[in-house]
Design an enzyme around this catalytic site. Structure first.
Site, PDB file in Angstrom:
ATOM      1  N   HIS A 101     -51.311  23.204   3.150  1.00 27.36           N
ATOM      2  CA  HIS A 101     -49.896  22.997   2.783  1.00 27.36           C
ATOM      3  C   HIS A 101     -49.614  21.594   2.441  1.00 27.36           C
ATOM      4  CE1 HIS A 101     -48.400  26.891   4.131  1.00 27.36           C
ATOM      5  NE2 HIS A 101     -48.764  26.774   5.474  1.00 27.36           N
TER       6      HIS A 101
ATOM      7  N   CYS B  63     -49.128  23.247  -2.921  1.00 29.94           N
ATOM      8  CA  CYS B  63     -47.644  23.538  -3.478  1.00 29.94           C
ATOM      9  C   CYS B  63     -47.114  22.503  -4.316  1.00 29.94           C
ATOM     10  CB  CYS B  63     -46.919  23.964  -2.411  1.00 29.94           C
ATOM     11  SG  CYS B  63     -47.160  25.597  -1.452  1.00 29.94           S
TER      12      CYS B  63
END
Length: 375
Positions: free
Chosen positions: A152, A220
């Site tokens: 993440h 991301c």
């Protein structure tokens, strides 16, 4: 000669201020509800940005303790610089199972506190809890091809939150149980989520057999909004070494006396030692109950008594005002009791409400990348 002089000053008689009208009182309650909703939203952001990382750190610490790996810091003592080895890098582990701890990753550019566990598998269940996940279809550390991992960029400890700070040549060190694999960062690119060729054995040309020993980190993009793209960071293997020989020079520092130390601090944060918040909720409620009983015995409810007797005007309608008035004791005690209740409510939001909302409300589920993990 004056006879019987007296003061003609008027004597003021203070009268209780009248209550506001029903409309203004209703608007006041609406304002309190809106402010409460804003506070809950702010707490949700804190939960997502910070507490999920604390929980991930707790799981990573437990995972590290569960394996019998040597301490690279030599328990705080002097360490040696591991010699770079020649020849084919060993493959370790050879056949990891889904969820197994396969390595620990160190990137000095991210700070002396930064190190993350790497487990087999890249489902949200794994990377939310363990830090980094290894694409099961990709190569293992040191192998020719592409050793690919995911993490993440925001929330859950944001293991790859600072990938945009990497500079060419920065070391990316992977430690398995017995070996160090030292990669150096080369470049990055931003691609679409459908561009899965970035984790192919040869991401530079997926139609040609690989010849390099590469590492690829995917995360991301953008960082704080809906991730429409993926940030891909590449590196190439420089050398490998044995854990039994010491630590790589990229993870070592020398103090004023010439002693070599492990440069990474692996001390758990204070927050990660708290554990589950359910105990915090129960402790706050028990403390509130004890103080509530003690204050009721010592002072009873002086504010309510003064209102009923007419010594104080009846207050305007207010949610929080009512909560304060319902607490026994003098004003400092009443505010302390209210703070304990609000603290318990906030901890309950972190422990139960926010995880439920992130799992079941579609918008929040998409925003938070949250999955419920069975205990």
């Amino acid at each position: 000669m004056r006879h019987g002089t007296h003061s003609n000053r008027a004597v003021r008689v203070q009268t209780p201020q009248s209550r506001r009208g029903p409309l203004w009182q209703a608007l006041g309650i609406v304002a309190e509800i809106l402010l409460t909703a804003a506070a809950v939203c702010a707490l949700y952001i804190v939960w997502q940005m910070w507490w999920t990382g604390v929980e991930a750190e707790q799981v990573q610490n437990e995972t590290t303790k569960s394996v019998n790996w040597s301490d690279p810091a030599a328990n705080g003592g002097d360490v040696k610089i591991a010699k770079a080895q020649e020849g084919e890098p060993p493959v370790q582990p050879e056949n990891p199972k889904y969820g197994d701890l396969i390595a620990q990753v160190y990137i000095p550019r991210f700070g002396s506190q930064w190190h993350r566990n790497l487990v087999e598998g890249t489902t949200l269940e794994q990377i939310n809890r363990h830090g980094l996940g290894h694409y099961q279809s990709s190569q293992m550390p040191g192998q020719i091809g592409n050793f690919a991992l995911a993490g993440h960029r925001n929330g859950y400890g944001q293991p790859l939150g600072d990938v945009d700070k990497l500079q060419e040549g920065d070391p990316i060190i992977v430690r398995t149980q017995d070996y160090w694999y030292v990669y150096h960062y080369t470049r990055y690119e931003i691609v679409l989520p459908t561009d899965i060729w970035v984790i192919a054995p040869n991401p530079e040309n997926s139609s040609v057999n690989p010849t390099k020993r590469m590492i690829t980190m995917t995360t991301c993009e953008p960082k704080y909004t809906t991730p429409t793209h993926r940030w891909i960071s590449y590196g190439e293997l420089s050398y490998w070494a044995k854990v039994s020989d010491g630590v790589p020079k990229e993870l070592a520092t020398t103090d004023s006396s010439g002693a070599v130390k492990f440069a990474i601090s692996e001390t758990p944060s204070i927050a990660s030692k708290i554990g589950s918040l359910d105990k915090v909720v129960y402790l706050a409620l028990v403390t509130w109950l004890i103080l509530f009983i003690a204050a009721a015995v010592a002072w009873r409810w002086p504010v309510l008594r003064a209102i009923r007797s007419g010594e104080r005007r009846r207050p305007d309608a207010s949610i929080y005002g009512l909560l304060v008035r319902l607490q026994p004791g003098v004003m400092p005690i009443r505010w302390l009791l209210l703070i304990l209740l609000l603290f318990a409510a906030s901890a309950a939001l972190f422990q139960w409400t926010f995880p439920w909302a992130a799992s079941n409300i579609p918008f929040l589920r998409q925003m938070s990348n949250f999955v419920a993990v069975p205990e």
